[in-house]
Scaffold this motif. Structure first.
Motif, mmCIF file in Angstrom:
data_model
loop_
_atom_site.group_PDB
_atom_site.id
_atom_site.type_symbol
_atom_site.label_atom_id
_atom_site.label_comp_id
_atom_site.label_asym_id
_atom_site.label_seq_id
_atom_site.Cartn_x
_atom_site.Cartn_y
_atom_site.Cartn_z
ATOM 1 N N THR A 30 36.986 54.567 45.298
ATOM 2 C CA THR A 30 36.588 54.267 46.686
ATOM 3 C C THR A 30 36.211 55.531 47.464
ATOM 4 O O THR A 30 35.225 55.526 48.199
ATOM 5 N N LYS B 41 40.263 46.463 48.195
ATOM 6 C CA LYS B 41 38.817 46.507 48.451
ATOM 7 C C LYS B 41 38.044 46.363 47.134
ATOM 8 O O LYS B 41 37.049 45.635 47.057
ATOM 9 N N HIS C 131 38.202 42.831 45.678
ATOM 10 C CA HIS C 131 37.318 41.890 46.391
ATOM 11 C C HIS C 131 35.880 41.956 45.889
ATOM 12 O O HIS C 131 35.083 41.068 46.165
ATOM 13 N N MET C 132 35.541 43.013 45.153
ATOM 14 C CA MET C 132 34.180 43.120 44.596
ATOM 15 C C MET C 132 34.048 42.350 43.280
ATOM 16 O O MET C 132 32.967 42.227 42.733
ATOM 17 N N LYS D 189 33.893 39.238 40.879
ATOM 18 C CA LYS D 189 33.426 37.845 41.011
ATOM 19 C C LYS D 189 34.505 36.849 40.571
ATOM 20 O O LYS D 189 35.215 37.085 39.596
ATOM 21 N N GLU E 231 30.641 50.524 46.047
ATOM 22 C CA GLU E 231 30.508 49.404 46.989
ATOM 23 C C GLU E 231 30.304 48.084 46.264
ATOM 24 O O GLU E 231 30.457 47.017 46.831
ATOM 25 N N GLU E 232 29.854 48.152 44.993
ATOM 26 C CA GLU E 232 29.768 46.913 44.217
ATOM 27 C C GLU E 232 30.094 47.164 42.754
ATOM 28 O O GLU E 232 29.965 48.281 42.258
ATOM 29 N N LEU E 233 30.542 46.104 42.108
ATOM 30 C CA LEU E 233 30.961 46.216 40.714
ATOM 31 C C LEU E 233 30.405 45.029 39.928
ATOM 32 O O LEU E 233 30.302 43.924 40.460
ATOM 33 N N GLU E 234 30.099 45.283 38.680
ATOM 34 C CA GLU E 234 29.658 44.162 37.836
ATOM 35 C C GLU E 234 30.867 43.658 37.074
ATOM 36 O O GLU E 234 31.015 43.909 35.887
#
Lengths: 245, 461
Positions: free
Chosen positions: A111, A157, A160-161, A163, A117-120
């Motif tokens: 972080t 945080k 929460h990214m 899915k 800010e995004e993750l797969e």
């Protein structure tokens, strides 16, 4: 960017998949990961038992393997906190001082440094997050309920990214699991009771997995869950962030 | 062996034999912690109040002798007689002497943890002087011949049914009576009679103001007032760390104290005592009892900032599950665990280890004492001073030697994993405290180090 991976002793021996997930996750995020072979332990088990004076060998070994890296990352909040606060050396004073602020717990590195800010990642389960005390109150990975300050959570945080994950809300957000290093054997009765109570909070909210940023707490809760023959499993946050089920 | 040891772990083991009781104890105290949260989270300035309080205390401790002298001068000018006690024995002698001088053999006492620390009641009882504690919780533990298990909630470990039994035995309530209202009324009548018939009253001191020579006693039951106002001699016992420089600082501390303790905005009675009324004698006993020694220990000096709110106990997950008596000291919980070894390192060598170092105590502390860091530091001191088990020292030396060497670590790890995999009964047995309530981790075939080495080889090949 190059990162040296510090794999705490018990993770190396009992939870290699956690270190593998940390390594793969960092690589997927474009970081070159080096694992300095010959690393062992941060010295915390001795230090927290009152034997900090016996940690010289561990300190020297750590300095020998990690000196010179700009970033050192580890999937264990309590080991990171110990190093940040106590890594010292009479022989290599300068190196010890220089290393301390370069050590990061995995989620804070993701972080704060990588600013992910995004993750797969996908993890379609109900998950309870355990706030490990040393990470939370020591490294300030999350706000603590005792303080009157805005809430935040670095591991939260990141989760929460992911899915399809369903994070459960616990009755007591930041209660200790009772592991506490040698506390878990020296104060066996209280430690087990704390572990049972902590796990019960997750089970009450139907968590299928308990996750966290410190494998030692998860190891403790795993021991309690298995003894109770529970179906709920523990999983390190690196494994969830690296998963693509 | 059960119950005979004075080690926290053994006493906690006994407490944990009744799991339902542990649950009840934990939930009761967690309820208080939750009340504290509600009370503090409603105040925007909470964190700055803590900071100010911590700084005022820091300043006072750094200039303690000056403020003590100022306090003494002002108190004497107010007509109060001031006494100094180096230790518990001297404190008890002073109190006893004052009572004997007036031919008094019965005294009423409001809650004072300092007198618990000094074992005053036993001392006076041995000399034929009866003391009745007038704080309800304290009276209950006194009837049960126990120590308080909590500094703010002395009988928090007792259920109302148990209190009913005690009152039946000592105060004549009906057998099996456990209605709180009836029990409280009984205590009220009993204590009324005590207040009216005692000529001497002893109170504790929550805050002593150097500027004015006055002291403030906080109670929820008004019992300090009742005792002091009806007596012809009022003795106030205070630790020398209870000082604050000015009256203006009281606003900060009174706002912090009860919110931290019980979640109340303020104590029901914050009673100011400044000068004796006509015909009354007022005495203040200023007690050191190890405090100046703690002041000289840089690592532990901050512990003297404590205002005895008990917040660290309510939040401590270990305290909630081991009970106050497991700490075998007048002041239990995290703060007691850093105060007790100052008095006797050998007797209380176990207490700094009765913590997971989770750090919650330091963060609820209204005066920002770094409690969990001091617990860590005490551990180092106690080990160095030789107050640890020899077997533990040997194990730690072996562990340190193994973990310092990559080769030894690799070998030990492999052996450990093989043992767990092929001869689990070697570790999964009654001699392994981990296994008593938890399963051991299942060992993987490969360590991460081994996996990494093989991956590297493949990459190179």
């Amino acid at each position: 960017m190059e990162v040296a991976l510090f794999v705490p002793c018990y993770v190396d021996q009992f939870y290699p998949q956690v270190a593998q997930a940390s390594l793969e996750l960092l690589e997927r995020l474009g970081v070159r990961v080096v694992y300095p072979e010959g690393q062992t332990c941060c010295g915390q088990p001795m230090a927290n038992s009152g034997y900090e004076h016996l940690t010289g060998g561990c300190n020297e070994n750590f300095i020998r393997h990690f000196d010179g890296y700009e970033y050192i990352v580890s999937p264990s909040g309590s080991c990171v906190l110990h190093l940040k606060e106590h890594l010292s050396s009479d022989k290599n004073k300068q190196q010890a001082v220089a290393i301390r602020p370069r050590i990061y717990e995995l989620t804070e590195f993701l972080t704060d440094v990588l600013q992910v800010e995004e993750l797969e990642a996908r993890f379609p389960y109900k998950v309870g997050m355990h706030q490990s005390c040393h990470g939370q109150r020591g490294l300030k990975l999350s706000q603590m309920s005792e303080l009157t300050a805005p809430m935040f959570s670095k591991p939260g945080k990141l989760l929460h990214m992911v899915k399809d994950i369903e994070l459960v809300t616990l009755d007591r957000g930041d209660e200790c699991c009772g592991f506490g290093g040698t506390f878990c054997v020296a104060e066996e009765a209280v430690s087990v009771k704390m572990g049972k109570d902590r796990v019960a909070d997750h089970l009450r909210h139907d968590a299928e997995y308990i996750t966290g940023a410190d494998m030692s707490c998860l190891m403790h809760m795993e021991g309690v869950l298995k003894r109770a023959k529970s179906k709920t499993k523990v999983i390190h946050i690196a494994e969830i962030l690296n998963s693509s089920i | 062996m059960r119950g005979t040891s004075k080690r926290h772990a053994d006493l906690a083991d006994v407490f944990n034999a009744d799991e339902a009781r542990v649950d009840w104890h934990d939930e009761t105290l967690w309820f208080v912690r939750t009340k504290r949260d509600r009370a503090t989270h409603g105040l925007e300035e909470w964190e700055s109040l803590r900071e100010v309080a911590s700084e005022v205390k820091h300043h006072t401790l750094a200039n303690l002798s000056t403020y003590l002298e100022e306090f003494e001068q002002q108190a004497i000018a107010n007509g109060v007689q001031v006494h100094w006690a180096t230790d518990a024995a001297e404190h008890n002698e002073i109190v006893c002497h004052l009572l004997q001088k007036h031919g008094i053999d019965r005294m009423v006492k409001s809650k004072s943890m300092l007198t618990e620390e000094c074992h005053l009641n036993d001392y006076l009882a041995d000399r034929g002087i009866e003391v009745i504690d007038s704080d309800l919780g304290e009276r209950i533990v006194q009837l049960a011949k126990e120590m308080p298990s909590h500094i703010v909630l002395p009988c928090i470990h007792k259920k109302k049914e148990e209190i009913g039994d005690l009152f039946h035995e000592h105060l004549g309530t009906e057998a099996g009576e456990s209605d709180p209202q009836i029990l409280t009324e009984t205590a009220r009548q009993h204590l009324r009679d005590t207040f009216l018939t005692r000529r001497a009253a002893l109170t504790g001191v929550n805050f002593a103001v150097a500027e004015t020579g006055e002291m403030v006693v906080c109670t929820n039951e008004g019992n300090a007032d009742m005792g002091a106002h009806l007596s012809s001699i009022h003795i106030a016992s205070m630790g020398i760390e209870k000082l604050i420089p000015k009256r203006a600082h009281l606003g900060v501390f009174l706002r912090l104290l009860t919110r931290s303790a019980t979640g109340q905005p303020i104590t029901t009675y914050s009673s100011h005592f400044k000068r004796p009324r006509e015909g009354q004698e007022m005495h203040i006993v200023l007690v050191d009892n190890g405090r100046s020694r703690q002041l000289a220990r840089e690592d532990f000096r901050n512990s003297l900032k404590c205002i005895r709110c008990g917040a660290c106990m309510n939040t401590c997950p270990v305290y909630r599950r081991s009970g106050g008596h497991s700490y075998h000291y007048a002041i239990s919980g995290p703060i007691g665990s850093i105060l007790a070894p100052n008095l006797d390192m050998k007797d209380f060598a176990d207490l700094p280890f009765a913590s997971t170092l989770c750090g919650s105590c330091s963060n609820v502390c209204p005066v920002k004492i770094d409690i969990h860091n001091q617990l860590y530091k005490w551990r180092q001191e106690l080990v160095k001073a030789g107050y640890t088990d020899k077997k533990k020292t040997a194990a730690m030396k072996l562990m340190a030697a193994t973990l310092s060497s990559p080769a030894k670590f690799k070998l030990a790890g492999k052996l450990g994993r093989l043992t767990l995999r092929y001869i689990p009964f070697a570790v999964n047995n009654g001699l392994n405290p981990w296994y008593k309530g938890r399963e051991m981790p299942s060992p993987p075939k490969q360590s991460f180090g081994e996996w990494y080495a093989s991956r590297k080889k493949e990459g190179e090949g």
